[in-house]
Design a protein around this motif. Structure first.
Motif, PDB file in Angstrom:
ATOM      1  N   ARG A  84      93.453  59.833  58.731  1.00 16.71           N
ATOM      2  CA  ARG A  84      92.042  60.106  58.439  1.00 16.71           C
ATOM      3  C   ARG A  84      91.448  59.035  57.528  1.00 16.71           C
ATOM      4  O   ARG A  84      92.100  58.593  56.579  1.00 16.71           O
ATOM      5  N   ARG A  85      90.209  58.651  57.801  1.00 20.00           N
ATOM      6  CA  ARG A  85      89.520  57.759  56.877  1.00 20.00           C
ATOM      7  C   ARG A  85      89.095  58.560  55.640  1.00 20.00           C
ATOM      8  O   ARG A  85      89.193  59.786  55.628  1.00 20.00           O
ATOM      9  N   SER A  86      88.606  57.875  54.623  1.00 23.10           N
ATOM     10  CA  SER A  86      88.336  58.519  53.335  1.00 23.10           C
ATOM     11  C   SER A  86      87.411  59.719  53.452  1.00 23.10           C
ATOM     12  O   SER A  86      87.676  60.784  52.885  1.00 23.10           O
ATOM     13  N   LEU A 104      91.844  39.302  55.605  1.00 27.13           N
ATOM     14  CA  LEU A 104      91.039  40.442  56.027  1.00 27.13           C
ATOM     15  C   LEU A 104      89.819  40.010  56.847  1.00 27.13           C
ATOM     16  O   LEU A 104      89.419  40.705  57.777  1.00 27.13           O
ATOM     17  N   GLN A 105      89.218  38.865  56.501  1.00 28.43           N
ATOM     18  CA  GLN A 105      88.064  38.402  57.267  1.00 28.43           C
ATOM     19  C   GLN A 105      88.477  38.019  58.681  1.00 28.43           C
ATOM     20  O   GLN A 105      87.771  38.321  59.655  1.00 28.43           O
ATOM     21  N   LEU A 106      89.641  37.380  58.805  1.00 25.58           N
ATOM     22  CA  LEU A 106      90.137  37.012  60.125  1.00 25.58           C
ATOM     23  C   LEU A 106      90.391  38.256  60.965  1.00 25.58           C
ATOM     24  O   LEU A 106      90.007  38.312  62.149  1.00 25.58           O
ATOM     25  N   GLY A 146      96.982  53.994  56.619  1.00 24.61           N
ATOM     26  CA  GLY A 146      97.688  53.133  55.675  1.00 24.61           C
ATOM     27  C   GLY A 146      96.907  51.919  55.237  1.00 24.61           C
ATOM     28  O   GLY A 146      97.353  51.183  54.349  1.00 24.61           O
ATOM     29  N   ALA A 147      95.727  51.691  55.802  1.00 24.97           N
ATOM     30  CA  ALA A 147      94.952  50.504  55.447  1.00 24.97           C
ATOM     31  C   ALA A 147      94.273  50.630  54.083  1.00 24.97           C
ATOM     32  O   ALA A 147      93.908  49.625  53.468  1.00 24.97           O
ATOM     33  N   VAL A 148      94.114  51.860  53.604  1.00 23.55           N
ATOM     34  CA  VAL A 148      93.411  52.107  52.342  1.00 23.55           C
ATOM     35  C   VAL A 148      94.241  53.037  51.464  1.00 23.55           C
ATOM     36  O   VAL A 148      94.779  54.039  51.941  1.00 23.55           O
ATOM     37  N   HIS A 164      85.765  51.811  52.794  1.00 19.35           N
ATOM     38  CA  HIS A 164      85.680  51.102  51.516  1.00 19.35           C
ATOM     39  C   HIS A 164      85.596  49.589  51.714  1.00 19.35           C
ATOM     40  O   HIS A 164      86.239  48.808  50.997  1.00 19.35           O
ATOM     41  N   GLY A 165      84.806  49.196  52.710  1.00 16.84           N
ATOM     42  CA  GLY A 165      84.578  47.780  52.956  1.00 16.84           C
ATOM     43  C   GLY A 165      85.668  47.073  53.730  1.00 16.84           C
ATOM     44  O   GLY A 165      85.564  45.871  53.990  1.00 16.84           O
ATOM     45  N   ILE A 166      86.709  47.795  54.141  1.00 17.89           N
ATOM     46  CA  ILE A 166      87.824  47.214  54.877  1.00 17.89           C
ATOM     47  C   ILE A 166      87.754  47.642  56.342  1.00 17.89           C
ATOM     48  O   ILE A 166      87.628  48.832  56.635  1.00 17.89           O
ATOM     49  N   SER A 167      87.813  46.686  57.247  1.00 22.17           N
ATOM     50  CA  SER A 167      87.888  47.011  58.675  1.00 22.17           C
ATOM     51  C   SER A 167      89.301  47.495  58.945  1.00 22.17           C
ATOM     52  O   SER A 167      90.251  46.711  58.928  1.00 22.17           O
TER      53      SER A 167
END
Length: 259
Positions: free
Chosen positions: A75-77, A123-125, A99-101, A156-159
């Motif tokens: 689940r996302r935040s 992260l930008q790539l 697990g990304a956040v 939270h700003g992360i793709s």
């Protein structure tokens, strides 16, 4: 001091890294038992999933043992915060978005995790790769009118990952197999496909539950005198679960089903 005295003095930490959906609660088809309690709500604020008596007892055992409980969920935040179990949402840390956040106790992005991601991954790539794949898949499924919705999840700003869902009207066994086969055939290198019924997630290399769990273990100095329980039901849970002292798996877990 004897070895047993050392063990008694230092063995005061029990860690529980636990998946949520289909582990501590689940959606219910049909009549809801009077003994079940609402555990999450949907976007309309109505109960979406419930904890059974057995799931409630399991969580209470952990609470009474003064365990350090750390949710580990796809689940996302925002979806995680729809959980209505205080023992899950009022934790020091929570691992979300596959697990990304990692969230801190104020449900904000953990500073140390952000630094780690920036140091270990471009992260930008990966954002650019996910956007490119999102556009490709959206176009493909729109052209063939497959009933598949594609979303790029940013937390939270992360793709964090691509989420694909087949609508109920299209979601027969044949369609699920077709979508799964197509995604596997087009999956870019270093990305991982997580499938669960009519839901699919395409994960970049930093969206791995094990990576986040290992990071927190190191940060919290989990050592040989600590005890670690891991709970989960899906194939994506196994990597982080296998590094624990004890694995707890629900009877109807995906882990037990042949793919």
């Amino acid at each position: 001091m004897s070895p047993m005295e050392v063990l008694t003095k230092n063995n005061d930490r029990l860690f529980v890294f636990t998946d949520l959906d289909d582990t501590l609660f689940a959606s219910v088809k049909g009549q809801v038992s009077e003994h079940m309690i609402p555990s999450t709500v949907g976007v309309n604020g109505q109960p979406y999933a419930y904890s059974s008596v057995q799931q409630q007892k399991l969580l209470n055992v952990m609470i009474k043992s003064n365990a350090i409980i750390i949710p580990v969920t796809g689940r996302r935040s925002s979806s995680f915060l729809n959980c209505k179990l205080p023992a899950i949402t009022n934790t020091d840390y929570a691992i979300v978005s596959h697990g990304a956040v990692i969230l801190d106790n104020k449900h904000q992005l953990l500073d140390e995790w952000k630094v780690f991601l920036e140091q270990q991954f471009s992260l930008q790539l990966w954002h650019n790769k996910l956007v490119e794949l999102y556009e490709k898949l959206s176009h493909y499924f729109e052209v063939i009118n497959s009933g598949v919705r594609v979303r790029l999840i940013i937390d939270h700003g992360i793709s964090t990952y691509l989420c694909l869902k087949i609508s109920k009207d299209y979601a027969d066994v044949k369609k699920i197999v077709q979508v799964n086969d197509y995604l596997e055939s087009t999956l870019p290198k270093e990305m991982f496909l997580h499938a669960n019924g009519r839901n699919f997630a395409i994960l970049p290399p930093y969206a791995r539950k094990k990576v986040a769990v290992d990071f927190l273990k190191k940060m919290m100095n989990v050592g040989e005198l600590d005890t670690v329980f891991a709970m989960g039901d899906s194939h994506s849970d196994l990597p982080f679960m296998q590094d624990s002292d004890f694995l707890i798996v629900p009877q109807q877990a995906q882990i037990f089903k042949q793919e």
